[in-house]
Design an enzyme around this catalytic site. Structure first.
Site, PDB file in Angstrom:
ATOM      1  N   HIS A 106       0.882  -1.168   0.000  1.00 14.95           N
ATOM      2  CA  HIS A 106       0.000   0.000   0.000  1.00 14.95           C
ATOM      3  C   HIS A 106       0.920   1.220   0.000  1.00 14.95           C
ATOM      4  CE1 HIS A 106      -2.305  -3.018   2.366  1.00 14.95           C
ATOM      5  NE2 HIS A 106      -3.365  -2.493   1.816  1.00 14.95           N
ATOM      6  N   ASP A 109       2.324   1.962   3.314  1.00 14.59           N
ATOM      7  CA  ASP A 109       3.319   1.039   3.888  1.00 14.59           C
ATOM      8  C   ASP A 109       4.729   1.545   3.605  1.00 14.59           C
ATOM      9  OD1 ASP A 109       1.138  -0.666   4.282  1.00 14.59           O
ATOM     10  OD2 ASP A 109       1.574  -1.841   2.480  1.00 14.59           O
ATOM     11  N   GLU A 273      -8.811 -13.755  -1.693  1.00 14.44           N
ATOM     12  CA  GLU A 273      -8.113 -13.992  -0.417  1.00 14.44           C
ATOM     13  C   GLU A 273      -8.835 -15.076   0.378  1.00 14.44           C
ATOM     14  OE1 GLU A 273      -6.466 -10.696   1.625  1.00 14.44           O
ATOM     15  OE2 GLU A 273      -6.806 -11.558   3.603  1.00 14.44           O
TER      16      GLU A 273
HETATM   17  C1  XUL Z   1      -7.557  -6.589   4.165  1.00 11.42           C
HETATM   18  C2  XUL Z   1      -6.682  -6.985   3.058  1.00 11.42           C
HETATM   19  C3  XUL Z   1      -5.831  -5.920   2.480  1.00 11.42           C
HETATM   20  C4  XUL Z   1      -5.728  -5.976   0.998  1.00 11.42           C
HETATM   21  C5  XUL Z   1      -5.015  -4.794   0.377  1.00 11.42           C
HETATM   22  O1  XUL Z   1      -8.312  -7.608   4.707  1.00 11.42           O
HETATM   23  O2  XUL Z   1      -6.639  -8.130   2.673  1.00 11.42           O
HETATM   24  O3  XUL Z   1      -4.582  -5.987   3.067  1.00 11.42           O
HETATM   25  O4  XUL Z   1      -5.080  -7.128   0.577  1.00 11.42           O
HETATM   26  O5  XUL Z   1      -5.546  -3.592   0.763  1.00 11.42           O
HETATM   27 CO    CO Z   2      -5.617  -9.048   1.106  1.00  9.60          CO
END
Ligand code: XUL
Ligand code: CO
Length: 441
Positions: A106, A109, A273
Protein backbone atom coordinates in the site's frame (compact mmCIF):
# COMPACT_ATOMS: atom_id res chain seq x y z
CA UNK A 1 21.89 -12.53 -4.46
CA UNK A 2 21.23 -11.14 -0.99
CA UNK A 3 20.78 -7.36 -0.99
CA UNK A 4 21.20 -5.62 2.35
CA UNK A 5 21.40 -1.94 3.23
CA UNK A 6 24.16 -0.45 5.38
CA UNK A 7 23.15 -2.76 8.21
CA UNK A 8 22.06 -6.38 8.14
CA UNK A 9 18.72 -6.69 9.98
CA UNK A 10 18.08 -10.43 9.89
CA UNK A 11 21.41 -11.46 11.32
CA UNK A 12 22.13 -15.16 11.52
CA UNK A 13 19.76 -16.05 8.67
CA UNK A 14 21.24 -16.59 5.23
CA UNK A 15 19.70 -17.54 1.91
CA UNK A 16 16.79 -19.97 2.28
CA UNK A 17 17.31 -22.80 -0.16
CA UNK A 18 15.61 -26.04 -1.12
CA UNK A 19 16.99 -28.95 0.88
CA UNK A 20 14.21 -31.47 0.35
CA UNK A 21 11.92 -33.49 2.57
CA UNK A 22 14.70 -35.25 4.47
CA UNK A 23 16.24 -32.01 5.74
CA UNK A 24 15.56 -31.00 9.30
CA UNK A 25 16.95 -27.53 8.85
CA UNK A 26 14.09 -25.25 9.94
CA UNK A 27 15.47 -22.50 7.68
CA UNK A 28 15.23 -24.46 4.43
CA UNK A 29 12.46 -25.34 1.98
CA UNK A 30 11.38 -28.97 2.13
CA UNK A 31 9.05 -28.88 -0.90
CA UNK A 32 9.35 -25.49 -2.62
CA UNK A 33 12.03 -26.01 -5.23
CA UNK A 34 11.78 -22.90 -7.45
CA UNK A 35 13.18 -24.51 -10.59
CA UNK A 36 11.33 -27.83 -10.35
CA UNK A 37 9.01 -28.28 -13.32
CA UNK A 38 5.41 -29.25 -12.65
CA UNK A 39 2.99 -29.59 -15.56
CA UNK A 40 5.37 -27.82 -17.90
CA UNK A 41 6.04 -24.81 -15.67
CA UNK A 42 8.54 -24.12 -12.91
CA UNK A 43 7.24 -23.79 -9.36
CA UNK A 44 8.59 -20.25 -9.37
CA UNK A 45 6.31 -19.38 -12.31
CA UNK A 46 3.29 -21.26 -11.01
CA UNK A 47 3.29 -19.27 -7.80
CA UNK A 48 5.08 -15.93 -8.24
CA UNK A 49 5.33 -15.80 -4.43
CA UNK A 50 5.05 -12.29 -3.02
CA UNK A 51 5.62 -10.71 0.34
CA UNK A 52 3.08 -8.29 1.83
CA UNK A 53 4.93 -5.16 2.91
CA UNK A 54 2.25 -4.25 5.47
CA UNK A 55 2.23 -7.44 7.53
CA UNK A 56 5.93 -8.21 7.41
CA UNK A 57 7.56 -4.80 7.79
CA UNK A 58 4.88 -2.44 9.19
CA UNK A 59 2.49 -4.31 11.49
CA UNK A 60 4.11 -4.93 14.83
CA UNK A 61 1.44 -7.15 16.39
CA UNK A 62 -0.91 -4.52 17.82
CA UNK A 63 -4.52 -5.62 18.36
CA UNK A 64 -7.64 -3.87 19.74
CA UNK A 65 -6.53 -4.84 23.27
CA UNK A 66 -2.91 -3.90 23.28
CA UNK A 67 0.04 -2.40 21.42
CA UNK A 68 2.53 -4.12 19.18
CA UNK A 69 4.93 -6.65 20.62
CA UNK A 70 7.59 -6.67 17.93
CA UNK A 71 10.42 -4.18 17.92
CA UNK A 72 11.57 -3.64 14.39
CA UNK A 73 15.21 -2.51 14.27
CA UNK A 74 14.42 -0.60 11.05
CA UNK A 75 11.76 1.48 12.79
CA UNK A 76 13.99 3.60 14.99
CA UNK A 77 14.97 6.83 13.20
CA UNK A 78 13.09 10.04 14.00
CA UNK A 79 13.21 11.04 10.37
CA UNK A 80 10.26 9.52 8.45
CA UNK A 81 12.25 9.33 5.20
CA UNK A 82 15.15 7.55 6.91
CA UNK A 83 12.71 5.14 8.58
CA UNK A 84 11.14 4.42 5.19
CA UNK A 85 14.53 3.72 3.64
CA UNK A 86 15.55 1.45 6.53
CA UNK A 87 12.26 -0.41 6.12
CA UNK A 88 12.92 -0.83 2.40
CA UNK A 89 16.38 -2.18 3.25
CA UNK A 90 14.79 -4.71 5.61
CA UNK A 91 12.17 -5.66 3.02
CA UNK A 92 14.71 -6.30 0.27
CA UNK A 93 17.06 -8.13 2.61
CA UNK A 94 14.18 -10.40 3.63
CA UNK A 95 12.96 -10.89 0.05
CA UNK A 96 16.37 -11.76 -1.29
CA UNK A 97 17.10 -14.12 1.61
CA UNK A 98 13.79 -15.88 0.98
CA UNK A 99 14.49 -16.00 -2.75
CA UNK A 100 10.98 -14.71 -3.53
CA UNK A 101 10.59 -12.68 -6.72
CA UNK A 102 7.79 -10.31 -5.75
CA UNK A 103 6.41 -7.87 -3.21
CA UNK A 104 3.12 -5.97 -2.81
CA UNK A 105 2.47 -2.68 -1.02
CA UNK A 106 0.00 0.00 0.00
CA UNK A 107 1.23 3.56 -0.53
CA UNK A 108 1.14 4.11 3.25
CA UNK A 109 3.32 1.04 3.89
CA UNK A 110 6.22 2.56 2.00
CA UNK A 111 6.45 5.74 4.03
CA UNK A 112 4.41 7.31 6.84
CA UNK A 113 1.74 9.69 5.59
CA UNK A 114 2.68 13.38 5.77
CA UNK A 115 0.30 16.07 7.15
CA UNK A 116 -0.79 17.15 3.68
CA UNK A 117 -1.44 15.30 0.47
CA UNK A 118 1.06 17.47 -1.40
CA UNK A 119 3.85 16.71 1.10
CA UNK A 120 2.87 13.09 0.99
CA UNK A 121 3.36 12.97 -2.76
CA UNK A 122 6.91 14.27 -2.34
CA UNK A 123 7.65 11.56 0.23
CA UNK A 124 6.19 8.86 -1.99
CA UNK A 125 8.26 10.00 -4.94
CA UNK A 126 11.44 9.95 -2.86
CA UNK A 127 10.88 6.46 -1.53
CA UNK A 128 9.84 5.25 -4.97
CA UNK A 129 13.23 6.32 -6.33
CA UNK A 130 15.00 4.56 -3.48
CA UNK A 131 13.03 1.34 -3.98
CA UNK A 132 13.62 1.50 -7.74
CA UNK A 133 17.36 1.22 -7.02
CA UNK A 134 16.82 -1.73 -4.68
CA UNK A 135 14.69 -3.43 -7.33
CA UNK A 136 17.44 -2.88 -9.85
CA UNK A 137 20.10 -4.33 -7.54
CA UNK A 138 18.06 -7.41 -6.57
CA UNK A 139 15.91 -8.25 -9.61
CA UNK A 140 12.85 -8.37 -7.31
CA UNK A 141 9.61 -7.32 -9.00
CA UNK A 142 6.38 -5.64 -7.95
CA UNK A 143 3.33 -7.91 -8.17
CA UNK A 144 0.90 -5.12 -7.30
CA UNK A 145 0.51 -1.81 -5.58
CA UNK A 146 -2.57 -0.31 -3.95
CA UNK A 147 -3.75 2.79 -2.11
CA UNK A 148 -4.67 2.51 1.55
CA UNK A 149 -7.96 4.44 1.46
CA UNK A 150 -9.23 2.99 4.72
CA UNK A 151 -6.87 3.73 7.65
CA UNK A 152 -6.84 7.53 7.60
CA UNK A 153 -9.80 8.76 9.72
CA UNK A 154 -10.84 10.98 6.79
CA UNK A 155 -12.24 7.80 5.20
CA UNK A 156 -14.50 6.89 8.13
CA UNK A 157 -17.57 7.36 5.87
CA UNK A 158 -15.97 5.69 2.86
CA UNK A 159 -13.43 6.66 0.20
CA UNK A 160 -14.83 6.50 -3.37
CA UNK A 161 -18.27 5.90 -1.80
CA UNK A 162 -18.07 8.77 0.70
CA UNK A 163 -21.21 10.97 0.76
CA UNK A 164 -18.92 14.05 0.67
CA UNK A 165 -17.42 14.79 -2.76
CA UNK A 166 -14.36 16.40 -1.15
CA UNK A 167 -13.38 13.09 0.40
CA UNK A 168 -14.07 11.28 -2.88
CA UNK A 169 -11.69 13.70 -4.60
CA UNK A 170 -9.05 13.10 -1.94
CA UNK A 171 -9.37 9.35 -2.45
CA UNK A 172 -8.99 9.90 -6.20
CA UNK A 173 -5.80 11.89 -5.66
CA UNK A 174 -4.41 9.20 -3.39
CA UNK A 175 -5.23 6.48 -5.93
CA UNK A 176 -3.53 8.51 -8.67
CA UNK A 177 -0.38 8.86 -6.57
CA UNK A 178 -0.37 5.15 -5.70
CA UNK A 179 -0.84 4.30 -9.38
CA UNK A 180 2.07 6.57 -10.27
CA UNK A 181 4.39 4.77 -7.84
CA UNK A 182 3.10 1.36 -8.97
CA UNK A 183 3.84 2.25 -12.61
CA UNK A 184 7.25 3.75 -11.79
CA UNK A 185 8.20 0.52 -10.05
CA UNK A 186 7.07 -1.61 -12.97
CA UNK A 187 4.05 -3.01 -11.10
CA UNK A 188 2.46 -5.89 -12.96
CA UNK A 189 -0.99 -5.25 -11.46
CA UNK A 190 -2.93 -2.79 -9.33
CA UNK A 191 -5.37 -3.77 -6.54
CA UNK A 192 -8.52 -2.20 -5.15
CA UNK A 193 -9.61 -3.46 -1.77
CA UNK A 194 -12.54 -1.37 -0.53
CA UNK A 195 -12.20 -1.65 3.23
CA UNK A 196 -14.48 1.34 3.86
CA UNK A 197 -16.53 1.01 0.67
CA UNK A 198 -19.74 -0.27 2.19
CA UNK A 199 -22.01 0.76 5.03
CA UNK A 200 -22.52 0.56 8.76
CA UNK A 201 -26.24 1.43 8.50
CA UNK A 202 -28.58 1.55 5.52
CA UNK A 203 -30.62 4.26 7.27
CA UNK A 204 -28.07 6.90 6.31
CA UNK A 205 -26.82 5.25 3.11
CA UNK A 206 -27.84 5.68 -0.54
CA UNK A 207 -26.42 2.39 -1.76
CA UNK A 208 -27.23 2.90 -5.46
CA UNK A 209 -25.47 6.26 -5.56
CA UNK A 210 -22.45 4.93 -3.70
CA UNK A 211 -22.07 1.97 -6.05
CA UNK A 212 -22.25 4.31 -9.08
CA UNK A 213 -19.56 6.48 -7.50
CA UNK A 214 -17.34 3.47 -6.90
CA UNK A 215 -17.69 2.44 -10.56
CA UNK A 216 -16.91 5.99 -11.62
CA UNK A 217 -13.70 5.98 -9.57
CA UNK A 218 -12.59 2.66 -11.06
CA UNK A 219 -13.34 3.92 -14.58
CA UNK A 220 -11.30 7.09 -14.00
CA UNK A 221 -8.42 5.03 -12.58
CA UNK A 222 -8.35 2.74 -15.62
CA UNK A 223 -8.52 5.71 -18.00
CA UNK A 224 -5.62 7.41 -16.24
CA UNK A 225 -3.38 4.34 -16.00
CA UNK A 226 -4.02 3.23 -19.58
CA UNK A 227 -3.22 6.77 -20.79
CA UNK A 228 0.13 6.43 -19.00
CA UNK A 229 0.76 3.13 -20.81
CA UNK A 230 -0.04 0.73 -17.95
CA UNK A 231 -0.60 -2.70 -19.49
CA UNK A 232 -1.25 -4.71 -16.31
CA UNK A 233 -4.47 -5.92 -14.77
CA UNK A 234 -6.60 -4.23 -12.17
CA UNK A 235 -7.83 -6.52 -9.43
CA UNK A 236 -10.78 -6.24 -7.08
CA UNK A 237 -10.24 -8.05 -3.80
CA UNK A 238 -13.63 -9.14 -2.46
CA UNK A 239 -14.36 -9.19 1.27
CA UNK A 240 -17.82 -9.28 2.85
CA UNK A 241 -17.23 -7.27 6.02
CA UNK A 242 -14.64 -5.98 8.48
CA UNK A 243 -14.08 -3.13 8.93
CA UNK A 244 -17.57 -2.25 7.57
CA UNK A 245 -20.68 -4.19 8.58
CA UNK A 246 -21.25 -4.80 4.87
CA UNK A 247 -18.69 -4.26 2.12
CA UNK A 248 -19.83 -3.74 -1.47
CA UNK A 249 -17.28 -6.19 -2.92
CA UNK A 250 -18.90 -8.90 -0.79
CA UNK A 251 -17.60 -11.97 -2.65
CA UNK A 252 -16.43 -13.03 -6.11
CA UNK A 253 -19.93 -13.35 -7.56
CA UNK A 254 -20.98 -9.91 -6.29
CA UNK A 255 -17.80 -8.25 -7.58
CA UNK A 256 -18.14 -9.91 -11.00
CA UNK A 257 -21.76 -8.74 -11.32
CA UNK A 258 -20.71 -5.20 -10.40
CA UNK A 259 -17.80 -5.18 -12.86
CA UNK A 260 -20.00 -6.44 -15.69
CA UNK A 261 -22.78 -3.99 -14.93
CA UNK A 262 -20.33 -1.10 -15.19
CA UNK A 263 -18.36 -2.38 -18.21
CA UNK A 264 -15.24 -2.84 -16.13
CA UNK A 265 -14.84 -6.56 -16.76
CA UNK A 266 -12.29 -6.19 -19.58
CA UNK A 267 -9.76 -4.40 -17.37
CA UNK A 268 -10.47 -6.11 -14.06
CA UNK A 269 -9.87 -9.54 -12.61
CA UNK A 270 -10.17 -10.73 -9.03
CA UNK A 271 -7.67 -11.13 -6.23
CA UNK A 272 -9.08 -13.92 -4.08
CA UNK A 273 -8.11 -13.99 -0.42
CA UNK A 274 -8.61 -17.20 1.55
CA UNK A 275 -9.82 -15.67 4.81
CA UNK A 276 -12.14 -13.25 2.95
CA UNK A 277 -13.76 -16.27 1.29
CA UNK A 278 -14.39 -17.94 4.63
CA UNK A 279 -15.79 -14.71 6.10
CA UNK A 280 -18.29 -14.72 3.19
CA UNK A 281 -19.32 -18.26 4.23
CA UNK A 282 -17.60 -19.73 1.18
CA UNK A 283 -14.61 -21.96 0.81
CA UNK A 284 -11.43 -20.64 -0.83
CA UNK A 285 -11.93 -23.06 -3.73
CA UNK A 286 -15.50 -21.82 -4.20
CA UNK A 287 -14.28 -18.26 -4.71
CA UNK A 288 -11.48 -19.43 -7.01
CA UNK A 289 -13.97 -21.40 -9.06
CA UNK A 290 -16.40 -18.50 -9.41
CA UNK A 291 -13.55 -16.24 -10.56
CA UNK A 292 -12.14 -18.88 -12.93
CA UNK A 293 -15.55 -19.53 -14.52
CA UNK A 294 -15.80 -15.83 -15.33
CA UNK A 295 -12.28 -15.81 -16.81
CA UNK A 296 -11.27 -13.48 -13.98
CA UNK A 297 -8.95 -15.53 -11.76
CA UNK A 298 -6.21 -12.95 -11.43
CA UNK A 299 -4.33 -13.40 -8.18
CA UNK A 300 -4.41 -14.85 -4.67
CA UNK A 301 -3.89 -13.37 -1.21
CA UNK A 302 -2.80 -16.47 0.67
CA UNK A 303 -3.57 -16.97 4.34
CA UNK A 304 -6.04 -18.90 6.47
CA UNK A 305 -8.76 -18.11 8.99
CA UNK A 306 -9.68 -19.89 12.17
CA UNK A 307 -12.63 -22.27 12.31
CA UNK A 308 -13.59 -21.12 15.77
CA UNK A 309 -13.95 -17.41 15.18
CA UNK A 310 -15.36 -14.99 12.65
CA UNK A 311 -12.72 -12.43 11.88
CA UNK A 312 -9.80 -11.99 9.57
CA UNK A 313 -7.00 -13.72 11.47
CA UNK A 314 -4.66 -13.70 8.46
CA UNK A 315 -2.67 -16.75 9.59
CA UNK A 316 -0.17 -18.38 7.29
CA UNK A 317 -1.51 -21.31 5.23
CA UNK A 318 -0.63 -24.77 6.58
CA UNK A 319 -3.59 -26.97 5.66
CA UNK A 320 -2.44 -29.28 2.89
CA UNK A 321 -5.85 -30.78 2.13
CA UNK A 322 -7.42 -27.34 1.73
CA UNK A 323 -4.61 -25.89 -0.39
CA UNK A 324 -4.62 -29.02 -2.58
CA UNK A 325 -8.31 -28.42 -3.35
CA UNK A 326 -7.39 -24.84 -4.27
CA UNK A 327 -4.47 -25.92 -6.46
CA UNK A 328 -6.78 -28.29 -8.34
CA UNK A 329 -8.96 -25.30 -9.26
CA UNK A 330 -5.98 -23.12 -10.17
CA UNK A 331 -4.39 -25.82 -12.35
CA UNK A 332 -7.66 -26.63 -14.09
CA UNK A 333 -8.12 -22.91 -14.81
CA UNK A 334 -4.70 -22.83 -16.49
CA UNK A 335 -3.09 -20.80 -13.70
CA UNK A 336 -3.49 -17.28 -12.39
CA UNK A 337 -3.93 -14.51 -14.93
CA UNK A 338 -1.14 -12.05 -14.33
CA UNK A 339 -1.07 -12.37 -10.55
CA UNK A 340 0.65 -14.62 -8.05
CA UNK A 341 0.48 -15.95 -4.50
CA UNK A 342 0.87 -13.03 -2.13
CA UNK A 343 1.24 -13.98 1.52
CA UNK A 344 -1.27 -11.55 3.01
CA UNK A 345 -0.61 -13.13 6.37
CA UNK A 346 0.97 -12.21 9.67
CA UNK A 347 2.78 -14.03 12.42
CA UNK A 348 1.02 -14.23 15.80
CA UNK A 349 1.36 -11.45 18.35
CA UNK A 350 3.57 -13.58 20.57
CA UNK A 351 5.89 -14.62 17.74
CA UNK A 352 8.53 -12.06 18.48
CA UNK A 353 11.79 -13.37 17.08
CA UNK A 354 12.97 -11.78 13.83
CA UNK A 355 13.40 -15.24 12.33
CA UNK A 356 9.72 -16.15 12.92
CA UNK A 357 8.78 -14.40 9.70
CA UNK A 358 11.09 -16.79 7.83
CA UNK A 359 9.42 -19.85 9.37
CA UNK A 360 6.04 -18.41 8.43
CA UNK A 361 6.90 -17.86 4.76
CA UNK A 362 8.81 -21.15 4.45
CA UNK A 363 5.74 -22.97 5.80
CA UNK A 364 3.42 -21.15 3.42
CA UNK A 365 5.60 -21.77 0.36
CA UNK A 366 6.10 -25.44 1.27
CA UNK A 367 2.35 -25.93 1.75
CA UNK A 368 1.62 -24.51 -1.71
CA UNK A 369 4.49 -26.45 -3.32
CA UNK A 370 3.37 -29.72 -1.79
CA UNK A 371 -0.24 -29.04 -2.78
CA UNK A 372 0.89 -28.35 -6.36
CA UNK A 373 2.73 -31.66 -6.56
CA UNK A 374 -0.27 -33.53 -5.11
CA UNK A 375 -2.73 -31.73 -7.41
CA UNK A 376 -0.62 -32.59 -10.46
CA UNK A 377 -0.68 -36.27 -9.48
CA UNK A 378 -4.43 -36.21 -8.87
CA UNK A 379 -5.00 -34.66 -12.29
CA UNK A 380 -2.61 -36.88 -14.23
CA UNK A 381 -2.56 -40.23 -12.37
CA UNK A 382 -5.85 -40.62 -10.54
CA UNK A 383 -9.34 -41.31 -11.90
CA UNK A 384 -10.46 -37.88 -10.57
CA UNK A 385 -10.77 -36.02 -13.89
CA UNK A 386 -12.37 -38.97 -15.65
CA UNK A 387 -14.90 -39.40 -12.81
CA UNK A 388 -15.91 -35.74 -13.08
CA UNK A 389 -16.17 -35.98 -16.86
CA UNK A 390 -18.24 -39.16 -16.72
CA UNK A 391 -20.63 -37.55 -14.25
CA UNK A 392 -21.76 -35.15 -16.99
CA UNK A 393 -21.44 -37.61 -19.89
CA UNK A 394 -25.17 -37.46 -20.64
CA UNK A 395 -24.56 -33.99 -22.12
CA UNK A 396 -21.91 -35.26 -24.54
CA UNK A 397 -24.31 -36.74 -27.09
CA UNK A 398 -27.86 -36.77 -28.42
CA UNK A 399 -30.47 -34.77 -26.56
CA UNK A 400 -28.16 -33.74 -23.73
CA UNK A 401 -25.87 -32.14 -26.30
CA UNK A 402 -28.82 -30.52 -28.06
CA UNK A 403 -30.00 -29.09 -24.72
CA UNK A 404 -26.59 -27.53 -24.04
CA UNK A 405 -26.55 -26.03 -27.51
CA UNK A 406 -29.92 -24.38 -26.87
CA UNK A 407 -31.63 -26.48 -29.53
CA UNK A 408 -34.42 -27.88 -27.37
CA UNK A 409 -37.59 -26.15 -26.21
CA UNK A 410 -39.27 -26.79 -22.89
CA UNK A 411 -42.01 -28.71 -24.76
CA UNK A 412 -39.36 -30.92 -26.38
CA UNK A 413 -37.59 -31.85 -23.16
CA UNK A 414 -41.00 -32.53 -21.65
CA UNK A 415 -41.67 -34.97 -24.48
CA UNK A 416 -38.26 -36.60 -23.90
CA UNK A 417 -38.98 -37.00 -20.20
CA UNK A 418 -42.44 -38.42 -20.84
CA UNK A 419 -41.36 -40.86 -23.55
CA UNK A 420 -37.97 -42.36 -23.18
CA UNK A 421 -36.30 -41.33 -19.95
CA UNK A 422 -36.50 -43.10 -16.68
CA UNK A 423 -33.82 -41.42 -14.53
CA UNK A 424 -31.77 -43.89 -12.57
CA UNK A 425 -30.38 -43.17 -9.14
CA UNK A 426 -26.74 -42.12 -9.70
CA UNK A 427 -24.44 -41.71 -6.71
CA UNK A 428 -22.50 -38.45 -6.32
CA UNK A 429 -19.60 -40.44 -4.83
CA UNK A 430 -18.41 -37.57 -2.63
CA UNK A 431 -16.62 -39.84 -0.16
CA UNK A 432 -14.68 -41.51 -2.95
CA UNK A 433 -13.57 -38.11 -4.30
CA UNK A 434 -12.48 -37.12 -0.79
CA UNK A 435 -10.52 -40.34 -0.43
CA UNK A 436 -8.69 -39.73 -3.70
CA UNK A 437 -7.34 -36.44 -2.33
CA UNK A 438 -6.19 -38.19 0.84
CA UNK A 439 -4.61 -41.00 -1.11
CA UNK A 440 -2.32 -38.63 -3.01
CA UNK A 441 -1.40 -36.31 -0.11
C1 XUL B 1 -7.56 -6.59 4.17
C2 XUL B 1 -6.68 -6.98 3.06
C3 XUL B 1 -5.83 -5.92 2.48
C4 XUL B 1 -5.73 -5.98 1.00
C5 XUL B 1 -5.02 -4.79 0.38
O1 XUL B 1 -8.31 -7.61 4.71
O2 XUL B 1 -6.64 -8.13 2.67
O3 XUL B 1 -4.58 -5.99 3.07
O4 XUL B 1 -5.08 -7.13 0.58
O5 XUL B 1 -5.55 -3.59 0.76
CO1 CO C 1 -5.62 -9.05 1.11
Amino acid sequence: MIVTGDKEFYKGVGAITFEGKASDNPLAFKFYNPDQMVMGKSMRDHFKFAIAYWHSFCGQGGDPFGPGTQQFPWDTSNDPMQRAKDKADAAFEFLTKMGFDYFCFHDTDLVDEAETLAKNEVRLQQISEYIAQKKQASGVKLLWGTANCFSNPIYMNGAATNPDFNVVARAGAQIKMALDVTMQLGGENYVFWGGREGYMSLLNTNMGKELDHMAQMLTMSIDYARKQGFKGSFFIEPKPMEPMKHQYDFDAATAIGFLREHNLDKDFKLNIEVNHATLAQHTFEHELTVAANAGMLGSVDANRGDNQNGWDTDQFPVNLYEVTEAMLVILKAGGLQGGGINFDAKIRRNSTDLEDIFHAHIGGADTFARALIVAEKILTESPYSEMRRARYASFDSEQGKAFEAGKLSLEEITAIALNDRDPKRISGKQELYENIINQYL
